[in-house]
Motif scaffolding. Structure first.
Motif, PDB file in Angstrom:
ATOM      1  N   HIS A 175     114.792   2.695 -11.351  1.00  0.00           N
ATOM      2  CA  HIS A 175     115.079   2.365 -12.750  1.00  0.00           C
ATOM      3  C   HIS A 175     113.833   1.841 -13.459  1.00  0.00           C
ATOM      4  N   ASN A 176     113.028   1.044 -12.764  1.00  0.00           N
ATOM      5  CA  ASN A 176     111.781   0.546 -13.348  1.00  0.00           C
ATOM      6  C   ASN A 176     110.777   1.678 -13.567  1.00  0.00           C
ATOM      7  N   LEU A 177     110.725   2.628 -12.639  1.00  0.00           N
ATOM      8  CA  LEU A 177     109.812   3.761 -12.780  1.00  0.00           C
ATOM      9  C   LEU A 177     110.212   4.630 -13.968  1.00  0.00           C
ATOM     10  N   VAL A 178     111.510   4.772 -14.203  1.00  0.00           N
ATOM     11  CA  VAL A 178     111.990   5.507 -15.374  1.00  0.00           C
ATOM     12  C   VAL A 178     111.592   4.779 -16.651  1.00  0.00           C
ATOM     13  N   ARG A 179     111.763   3.470 -16.656  1.00  0.00           N
ATOM     14  CA  ARG A 179     111.441   2.678 -17.842  1.00  0.00           C
ATOM     15  C   ARG A 179     109.953   2.769 -18.196  1.00  0.00           C
ATOM     16  N   GLU A 180     109.091   2.854 -17.185  1.00  0.00           N
ATOM     17  CA  GLU A 180     107.645   2.920 -17.421  1.00  0.00           C
ATOM     18  C   GLU A 180     107.153   4.348 -17.668  1.00  0.00           C
ATOM     19  N   GLY A 181     108.047   5.341 -17.549  1.00  0.00           N
ATOM     20  CA  GLY A 181     107.656   6.726 -17.792  1.00  0.00           C
ATOM     21  C   GLY A 181     107.102   7.450 -16.580  1.00  0.00           C
ATOM     22  N   PHE A 182     107.132   6.797 -15.405  1.00  0.00           N
ATOM     23  CA  PHE A 182     106.640   7.443 -14.189  1.00  0.00           C
ATOM     24  C   PHE A 182     107.650   8.476 -13.675  1.00  0.00           C
ATOM     25  N   LEU A 183     108.943   8.233 -13.965  1.00  0.00           N
ATOM     26  CA  LEU A 183     109.998   9.175 -13.638  1.00  0.00           C
ATOM     27  C   LEU A 183     110.810   9.462 -14.893  1.00  0.00           C
ATOM     28  N   ASP A 184     111.384  10.664 -14.954  1.00  0.00           N
ATOM     29  CA  ASP A 184     112.313  11.026 -16.021  1.00  0.00           C
ATOM     30  C   ASP A 184     113.685  11.258 -15.391  1.00  0.00           C
ATOM     31  N   ARG A 185     114.745  10.935 -16.152  1.00  0.00           N
ATOM     32  CA  ARG A 185     116.105  11.116 -15.640  1.00  0.00           C
ATOM     33  C   ARG A 185     116.867  12.094 -16.512  1.00  0.00           C
TER      34      ARG A 185
END
Length: 270
Positions: A53-63
């Protein structure tokens, strides 16, 4: 306490966990679910969920729905490094072909400030040779490659003047007016040739490599001892270097236009 190899510093456990998460993504399986990421990473479910969830928030992952993929931010950060690799990979066959045709070491250079750096080499089979290695850094104002950078990259001259023009041999151009004249000649003929400017007994011939946008991407050329490469050889070898540079440009997506691109006008040498 464990330490990182080669650094002597303790590893950050959270970075190790993030690495395990990113390792779950591949070309064959680019969009795993959270459950799949948890299983593959071996992390505790709550820890994995929090980090994802933190990686998504920082833009490292997309969901997208219940699936995840590598985020745009991470792709953008990786782009500069992959471009350099792409440049070398796409031009390597051309470099080797030029080496085979001339019998001399062929090199590819990029500019960094007032210096040029070798990023690829196809080495001659001659026993007597001038050594070139990937990573070698050389001055712009001494040698043929630098004159091409100066001819097609206006910022190169500014950086060079700021850093100065030290003398390496009696043939090194240390007068900016003389160098400007050599640069104009290189621009006019589409290649540059230089002898004994950085080291006595070494000659070089270089030409520009352009990218898909028509900007200077690199400089390609050969370097050899003057016992094999002399002024009398320029008319014979320069066309081979120019042809190789055009082939390397085509490999990068460059397509010359009948209408001159204004970005390729000669730089202001005043």
């Amino acid at each position: 306490m464990a330490t990182d190899r080669g650094t002597g510093t303790p590893p950050l456990l959270v970075l190790g966990k993030i690495t395990k998460i990113l390792d779950c993504f591949s070309v064959t399986e680019p969009e795993p679910t959270l459950r799949e990421i948890t299983q593959r990473s071996g992390l505790h479910p709550s820890t994995c969920q929090r980090l994802v969830h933190n990686l998504v928030r920082e833009g490292f992952l997309d969901r997208s729905g219940d699936r995840y993929r590598i985020g745009l931010a991470l792709v953008q950060w990786a782009a500069p490094g992959t471009f350099g690799l792409d440049l070398v990979q796409r031009t390597k066959p051309v470099l080797q072909k030029l080496c085979d045709e001339t019998g001399e070491t062929a090199c590819l250079y990029v500019r960094d400030g007032a210096s040029r750096t070798v990023i690829a080499v196809a080495e001659t089979r001659h026993v007597v040779m001038r050594l070139f290695k990937v990573g070698m850094v050389m001055p712009l104002h001494a040698g043929a490659p630098g004159k091409i950078f100066l001819a097609y990259d206006p910022a190169a001259r500014t950086d060079l003047i700021r850093d100065g023009l030290p003398r390496f041999t009696e043939h090194t151009p240390v007068d900016i007016d003389v160098l400007d004249q050599q640069t104009r000649q290189a621009r006019s003929q589409g290649y540059a040739a230089a002898f004994d400017e950085r080291h006595e007994g070494v000659g070089s011939i270089s030409a520009p490599v352009f990218d898909h946008a028509g900007d200077l991407a690199a400089v390609l050329g050969i370097g050899a001892p003057t016992q094999r490469l002399t002024v009398d050889d320029v008319d014979r070898i320069a066309p081979l270097v120019v042809t190789a540079a055009k082939e390397a440009s085509a490999a990068l997506g460059y397509r010359p236009s009948k209408v001159l691109d204004p970005r390729l006008e000669a730089p202001d040498l005043a």
